[in-house]
Design an enzyme around this catalytic site. Sequence first.
Site, PDB file in Angstrom:
ATOM      1  N   GLY A 100      35.040 -51.661  75.682  1.00 33.38           N
ATOM      2  CA  GLY A 100      35.933 -52.368  76.594  1.00 33.38           C
ATOM      3  C   GLY A 100      37.059 -53.072  75.836  1.00 33.38           C
ATOM      4  O   GLY A 100      37.937 -52.421  75.299  1.00 33.38           O
ATOM      5  N   SER A 158      34.078 -48.085  70.045  1.00 35.03           N
ATOM      6  CA  SER A 158      35.364 -48.644  70.403  1.00 35.03           C
ATOM      7  C   SER A 158      35.333 -50.165  70.208  1.00 35.03           C
ATOM      8  O   SER A 158      35.060 -50.626  69.102  1.00 35.03           O
ATOM      9  CB  SER A 158      35.713 -48.229  71.838  1.00 35.03           C
ATOM     10  OG  SER A 158      37.060 -48.460  72.128  1.00 35.03           O
ATOM     11  N   TRP A 159      35.592 -50.952  71.244  1.00 39.15           N
ATOM     12  CA  TRP A 159      35.438 -52.404  71.110  1.00 39.15           C
ATOM     13  C   TRP A 159      34.030 -52.757  70.646  1.00 39.15           C
ATOM     14  O   TRP A 159      33.826 -53.707  69.889  1.00 39.15           O
ATOM     15  CB  TRP A 159      35.745 -53.100  72.438  1.00 39.15           C
ATOM     16  CG  TRP A 159      35.181 -54.485  72.538  1.00 39.15           C
ATOM     17  CD1 TRP A 159      34.155 -54.903  73.343  1.00 39.15           C
ATOM     18  CD2 TRP A 159      35.594 -55.644  71.791  1.00 39.15           C
ATOM     19  NE1 TRP A 159      33.913 -56.244  73.142  1.00 39.15           N
ATOM     20  CE2 TRP A 159      34.776 -56.722  72.202  1.00 39.15           C
ATOM     21  CE3 TRP A 159      36.556 -55.871  70.814  1.00 39.15           C
ATOM     22  CZ2 TRP A 159      34.902 -58.014  71.679  1.00 39.15           C
ATOM     23  CZ3 TRP A 159      36.692 -57.150  70.284  1.00 39.15           C
ATOM     24  CH2 TRP A 159      35.874 -58.201  70.721  1.00 39.15           C
ATOM     25  N   ASP A 216      40.923 -38.486  68.125  1.00 40.41           N
ATOM     26  CA  ASP A 216      40.946 -39.898  68.499  1.00 40.41           C
ATOM     27  C   ASP A 216      42.206 -40.541  67.914  1.00 40.41           C
ATOM     28  O   ASP A 216      42.495 -40.402  66.720  1.00 40.41           O
ATOM     29  CB  ASP A 216      39.696 -40.605  67.964  1.00 40.41           C
ATOM     30  CG  ASP A 216      39.468 -41.969  68.596  1.00 40.41           C
ATOM     31  OD1 ASP A 216      40.451 -42.721  68.744  1.00 40.41           O
ATOM     32  OD2 ASP A 216      38.313 -42.285  68.920  1.00 40.41           O
ATOM     33  N   HIS A 263      38.628 -39.809  71.966  1.00 41.38           N
ATOM     34  CA  HIS A 263      37.962 -41.108  72.076  1.00 41.38           C
ATOM     35  C   HIS A 263      36.971 -41.057  73.241  1.00 41.38           C
ATOM     36  O   HIS A 263      37.192 -41.626  74.305  1.00 41.38           O
ATOM     37  CB  HIS A 263      39.017 -42.196  72.303  1.00 41.38           C
ATOM     38  CG  HIS A 263      38.522 -43.590  72.102  1.00 41.38           C
ATOM     39  ND1 HIS A 263      38.288 -44.132  70.852  1.00 41.38           N
ATOM     40  CD2 HIS A 263      38.215 -44.570  72.990  1.00 41.38           C
ATOM     41  CE1 HIS A 263      37.878 -45.380  70.983  1.00 41.38           C
ATOM     42  NE2 HIS A 263      37.817 -45.664  72.272  1.00 41.38           N
TER      43      HIS A 263
END
Length: 313
Positions: free
Chosen positions: A41, A113-114, A265, A293
């Site tokens: 996120g 990711s986050w 990505d 991604h």
Amino acid sequence: MLYPEIEPYEHGLLDVGDGHEIYWETCGNPDGKPALVVHGGPGTGCSTNLRRYFDPARYRVVLVDQRGCGRSTPHAGAPVADLSANTTDHLVADFELLRTRLGIEKWLLFGGSWGSVLSLTYALRHPERVSEMVLMGLATDRFIEIEMLIRGLGAYFPEAFEKFRQGVPESERDGDLSAAYHRLLMDPDPEVHHQAANDWCAWEDAMLPGVPAHKSFEDPAYRLCFARLVTHYFSNRAFVPDGEILRNLGKLAGIPAVLAQGVLDTSNIVGTPWLLHHGWPGSELVMLDDIGHSTQDAPMQDVLVGATDRFAR
């Protein structure tokens, strides 16, 4: 191949202070190897699919919805939200509180990711609590990485980027777009904040060619929550000094890690996977052709499940 769907054997809400309660659940074997799922996120919350990357006979899988999203309260997708007690420091402290409440000494960290940024930050602050790490969609939230997502990809997707810029007042279009959007997203007027959420999430989808549009974005509350939290963290540079993660990777020496990255990505453009791997003694970098991604592709899922299977031994 992912493991079959599984239901949690325990779940609850943990009071972490500041008026926040975070949702947590545990799946698999209560006596198995502990693993913490750190979702992306910011603001996506945990999906049921994230339970399936672990052998349920060998793992005690802990999933957490970070502050403000998923089933945690208060929800950042409410008409009015206060994000003052939602920072990287708060989230790391929440994980530590949950770890002690569950009686876990060390756990594997699994994030993308986050979730990779937050996992790395947690591991640098509490390396003695981390047994292994499995990360994908690699990010460290350096300023250059955030700017790549906000402005750098504008040259790749010019039409979508121009629409994105037009979502903020003309006087702010050449400034910090994440801060400009965040101001609109926090506006109490529903017409203003919902339009800003629509515009931000349209850019999120445009940045991921070949990946199906996020189904979750069809929910206005989810869309608003996600956009508010992403812009909150982006405009504050993830509340982490620029380059701090890469500068301190030596502290993770001795923690085995699998780093999985799609060749397509966009974070590859600024060299994040290479810098992360080569600064981290004991890490293994797996680059996957024709994948961006996303964790929806079978080759990426196979690498991630293979990593958790290997670390379960």
